[in-house]
Scaffold this motif. Structure first.
Motif, PDB file in Angstrom:
ATOM      1  N   ASN A 342     111.474   0.151 -52.817  1.00  0.00           N
ATOM      2  CA  ASN A 342     111.986   1.074 -51.824  1.00  0.00           C
ATOM      3  C   ASN A 342     112.065   0.854 -50.342  1.00  0.00           C
ATOM      4  O   ASN A 342     113.143   1.597 -50.046  1.00  0.00           O
ATOM      5  CB  ASN A 342     110.571   2.053 -52.116  1.00  0.00           C
ATOM      6  N   LYS A 345     115.587  -0.110 -50.483  1.00  0.00           N
ATOM      7  CA  LYS A 345     116.361   1.000 -50.764  1.00  0.00           C
ATOM      8  C   LYS A 345     116.697   2.040 -49.815  1.00  0.00           C
ATOM      9  O   LYS A 345     117.763   2.392 -49.889  1.00  0.00           O
ATOM     10  CB  LYS A 345     116.267   1.792 -52.112  1.00  0.00           C
ATOM     11  N   ASP A 370     108.829   0.192 -42.775  1.00  0.00           N
ATOM     12  CA  ASP A 370     110.490   0.194 -42.884  1.00  0.00           C
ATOM     13  C   ASP A 370     111.002   0.863 -41.652  1.00  0.00           C
ATOM     14  O   ASP A 370     110.207   1.778 -41.130  1.00  0.00           O
ATOM     15  CB  ASP A 370     111.169   0.446 -44.103  1.00  0.00           C
ATOM     16  N   VAL A 373     114.859   5.924 -43.620  1.00  0.00           N
ATOM     17  CA  VAL A 373     115.313   7.121 -43.635  1.00  0.00           C
ATOM     18  C   VAL A 373     113.821   8.092 -43.312  1.00  0.00           C
ATOM     19  O   VAL A 373     113.828   9.170 -42.648  1.00  0.00           O
ATOM     20  CB  VAL A 373     115.857   7.893 -44.690  1.00  0.00           C
ATOM     21  N   GLY A 374     112.887   7.325 -43.438  1.00  0.00           N
ATOM     22  CA  GLY A 374     111.514   8.242 -43.029  1.00  0.00           C
ATOM     23  C   GLY A 374     111.173   9.151 -44.314  1.00  0.00           C
ATOM     24  O   GLY A 374     112.117   9.395 -45.083  1.00  0.00           O
ATOM     25  N   ILE A 375     109.898   9.611 -44.167  1.00  0.00           N
ATOM     26  CA  ILE A 375     109.513  10.765 -45.262  1.00  0.00           C
ATOM     27  C   ILE A 375     108.892  11.726 -44.278  1.00  0.00           C
ATOM     28  O   ILE A 375     107.934  11.615 -43.325  1.00  0.00           O
ATOM     29  CB  ILE A 375     108.297  10.104 -46.400  1.00  0.00           C
ATOM     30  N   VAL A 383     105.783  12.556 -52.679  1.00  0.00           N
ATOM     31  CA  VAL A 383     106.527  11.344 -53.301  1.00  0.00           C
ATOM     32  C   VAL A 383     105.650  10.726 -54.374  1.00  0.00           C
ATOM     33  O   VAL A 383     106.332   9.819 -55.205  1.00  0.00           O
ATOM     34  CB  VAL A 383     106.935  10.252 -52.193  1.00  0.00           C
ATOM     35  N   TYR A 388     109.278  12.595 -58.844  1.00  0.00           N
ATOM     36  CA  TYR A 388     109.646  13.470 -57.605  1.00  0.00           C
ATOM     37  C   TYR A 388     110.308  12.546 -56.562  1.00  0.00           C
ATOM     38  O   TYR A 388     110.116  11.369 -56.439  1.00  0.00           O
ATOM     39  CB  TYR A 388     108.295  13.828 -56.557  1.00  0.00           C
ATOM     40  N   ARG A 389     111.573  13.107 -56.261  1.00  0.00           N
ATOM     41  CA  ARG A 389     112.588  12.319 -55.581  1.00  0.00           C
ATOM     42  C   ARG A 389     112.868  13.377 -54.148  1.00  0.00           C
ATOM     43  O   ARG A 389     113.272  14.668 -54.504  1.00  0.00           O
ATOM     44  CB  ARG A 389     113.654  11.739 -56.071  1.00  0.00           C
ATOM     45  N   VAL A 390     113.036  12.888 -53.233  1.00  0.00           N
ATOM     46  CA  VAL A 390     113.029  13.496 -51.977  1.00  0.00           C
ATOM     47  C   VAL A 390     114.620  14.033 -52.039  1.00  0.00           C
ATOM     48  O   VAL A 390     115.163  15.370 -52.014  1.00  0.00           O
ATOM     49  CB  VAL A 390     112.834  12.742 -50.426  1.00  0.00           C
ATOM     50  N   LEU A 403     109.163   7.507 -60.375  1.00  0.00           N
ATOM     51  CA  LEU A 403     108.241   6.879 -61.026  1.00  0.00           C
ATOM     52  C   LEU A 403     107.580   6.024 -60.280  1.00  0.00           C
ATOM     53  O   LEU A 403     106.379   5.652 -60.674  1.00  0.00           O
ATOM     54  CB  LEU A 403     108.409   6.734 -62.646  1.00  0.00           C
ATOM     55  N   GLY A 404     108.383   5.260 -59.545  1.00  0.00           N
ATOM     56  CA  GLY A 404     107.794   4.077 -58.758  1.00  0.00           C
ATOM     57  C   GLY A 404     106.263   4.203 -58.212  1.00  0.00           C
ATOM     58  O   GLY A 404     105.321   3.769 -58.419  1.00  0.00           O
ATOM     59  N   LEU A 405     106.482   5.286 -57.377  1.00  0.00           N
ATOM     60  CA  LEU A 405     105.113   5.588 -56.509  1.00  0.00           C
ATOM     61  C   LEU A 405     104.064   6.134 -57.311  1.00  0.00           C
ATOM     62  O   LEU A 405     102.755   5.996 -57.015  1.00  0.00           O
ATOM     63  CB  LEU A 405     105.276   6.402 -55.423  1.00  0.00           C
ATOM     64  N   ALA A 406     104.282   7.090 -58.313  1.00  0.00           N
ATOM     65  CA  ALA A 406     103.537   7.306 -59.104  1.00  0.00           C
ATOM     66  C   ALA A 406     102.592   6.370 -59.930  1.00  0.00           C
ATOM     67  O   ALA A 406     101.222   6.258 -59.960  1.00  0.00           O
ATOM     68  CB  ALA A 406     103.918   8.198 -60.234  1.00  0.00           C
ATOM     69  N   PHE A 431     104.105   2.252 -45.789  1.00  0.00           N
ATOM     70  CA  PHE A 431     103.024   2.607 -46.920  1.00  0.00           C
ATOM     71  C   PHE A 431     101.712   1.681 -46.637  1.00  0.00           C
ATOM     72  O   PHE A 431     102.208   0.463 -46.711  1.00  0.00           O
ATOM     73  CB  PHE A 431     103.869   2.318 -48.383  1.00  0.00           C
TER      74      PHE A 431
END
Ligand code: ADP
Length: 441
Positions: A342, A345, A370, A373-375, A383, A388-390, A403-406, A431
């Motif tokens: 992530n 990416k 990183d 783009v930040g969250i 997320v 869920y995708r921003v 699904l990665g973060l889930a 993270f």
């Protein structure tokens, strides 16, 4: 869909409510019956005891009176005198005695006084000899027993006759009726309270079911939606190729490579779905072992060095701590790959991706940071939700399904740790994975 679901939920809730209600009703009824029976039998027992005393005093034989030494010589009149004084200390106040001869004629009319008008209706029933009975005479209730007094009885009034000993039990019956009323009222009030409680219990019990049902439906919907996109692309490409049967594979290389990409996306997606399903059913087998960060952080980091550098981004590794942790190394590796993937990416060219660690009390933290783009604060929790995708359109291109973060969250929770996001100022995100340190090992 939603209304159907809520109808089923409501029906389920109602059924649950009904069964709780019925259970309470049965419970209260049984309890009430037991209490009432106990009360009734103890009342009758005490009445029957009184009657027994009375019966004993009627049957009293000269030989049985040896205890009453102060009574002097026992003549036939003794008993009368005895009776006049006090037949027995426990002799019931409401007792009446009817004496019948063999033909059923009432012999003690005069001693009955004004009670005669009521009691005259009672007939001698020889069949009921020695049996305890409840008689209803002119709306008055009597507990009675008929005995045959032996001819040798010292009381000429009774000797050789049938004696019906009766005790008025109206007071007791009234007490029982009152008791039933109070009991019914109390139980009814408590039943209503129980109903209200059970209604709320039914609702509370349904909440997790409703929630997991909703989640399940959403999950299946989202999964189907995610599966549909690559399948449609593959179908389109294959159909297109079918329209050009004479072409060589080299001519269709683009279509084939796109299809292959989609197949690999599908592969990833199904693997992720499978992972999550296993976490849900708690069938994921975790192989815990005592280990140190260098044994599970090194492997996943290695390939990212090249990937990140090849994308003109900087990768910094600042890992300095060596605590002992108890974990499944493969799962933590999977988690780190998700985070590094992530970070890569969502960080543009010339950005920096850094992994560092620190110890916070009894916890070990490794942080993937990183300058991407930040969250936003609102998305920091979301997320971790499935699918869920921003930014949906951008992620479609970058190949994510949300699904990665889930999965990452599930892994961390299975390790009794936590994962959270903080801002990496001036821009980007961090993270933080926090795991418990095993002491004294
Ligand atoms: P995806 O496969 O879409 O990346 P994830 O569950 O891994 O799914 O991430 C969910 C969403 O969280 C991503 O779609 C993205 O919008 C956001 N996200 C994850 N990691 C980062 C990051 N390092 N920087 C910014 N946004 C991120």
């Amino acid at each position: 869909m939603k209304s159907k679901q809520s109808t089923i939920t409501r029906r389920q809730q109602f059924k649950l409510f009904l069964s709780i209600m019925a259970a309470f009703a049965i419970l209260f009824l049984t309890l009430g019956l037991i209490i009432f029976n106990l009360f009734q039998s103890s009342t009758y027992k005490s009445i029957d005891k009184d009657i027994k005393i009375e019966m004993a005093s009627v049957k009293k034989q000269p030989t049985m009176k040896q205890d009453d030494s102060q009574m002097g010589p026992h003549g036939p009149n003794d008993h009368f005198e005895d009776k006049k004084k006090e037949p027995s200390p426990k002799a019931p106040f409401q007792a009446s005695i009817l004496v019948f001869n063999n033909n059923g004629k009432l012999l003690n009319k005069s001693s009955l006084g004004n009670r005669y008008s009521i009691l005259k209706n009672i007939k001698l029933n020889k069949k009921a000899l020695n049996k305890k009975q409840t008689l209803l005479v002119k709306n008055m209730n009597f507990r009675s027993i008929l005995i045959k007094v032996s001819k040798n009885n010292n009381n000429p009034m009774y000797a050789g006759h049938y004696v019906l000993i009766m005790q008025n039990i109206d007071t007791q019956i009234q007490a029982m009726t009152n008791f039933i009323k109070i009991l019914s009222l109390t139980f009814f009030i408590f039943w209503v309270i129980a109903l209200v409680v059970s209604y709320f219990l039914a609702r509370i019990n349904m909440l997790p079911i409703v929630k997991s049902w909703k989640q399940q439906t959403e999950f299946v919907n989202d999964a189907a939606h995610e599966l549909r996109t690559p399948l449609t692309i593959i179908q389109g490409k294959l159909e297109y190729m079918l329209t050009r049967p004479n072409k060589k594979i080299i001519d269709e290389a683009e279509s084939i490579s796109v299809s292959l990409d989609e197949v690999s996306r599908l592969n990833n997606l199904t693997n992720n779905l499978l992972d999550l399903a296993r976490f849900d059913q708690a069938t994921t087998e975790l192989h815990f072992e005592y280990t140190q960060p260098e044994f599970f952080l090194k492997d996943p980091i290695e390939p990212f060095k090249d990937i990140i550098n090849s994308q003109s981004k900087v990768f910094q590794i600042n890992l300095y701590h060596h605590p002992t942790l108890y974990l499944d190394r493969d799962k933590i590796k999977q988690l780190l790959i998700i985070l590094l993937d992530n970070a890569t990416k969502y960080t543009p060219k010339n950005g920096t991706i850094r992994i560092y660690d620190q110890i916070e009390g009894s916890k070990y933290q490794f942080i993937v940071s990183d300058t991407g783009v930040g969250i936003s604060d609102a998305d920091k929790q979301r997320v971790f939700h499935r699918f869920y995708r921003v930014d949906k359109s951008r992620n479609q291109r970058s190949g994510g399904h949300g699904l990665g973060l889930a999965i990452a969250k599930q892994i961390v929770e299975n390790h009794h740790g936590r994962i959270f996001i903080q801002d990496n100022l001036p821009h980007g995100s961090e993270f933080v994975v926090e795991l418990p340190i095993k002491k004294n090992h």
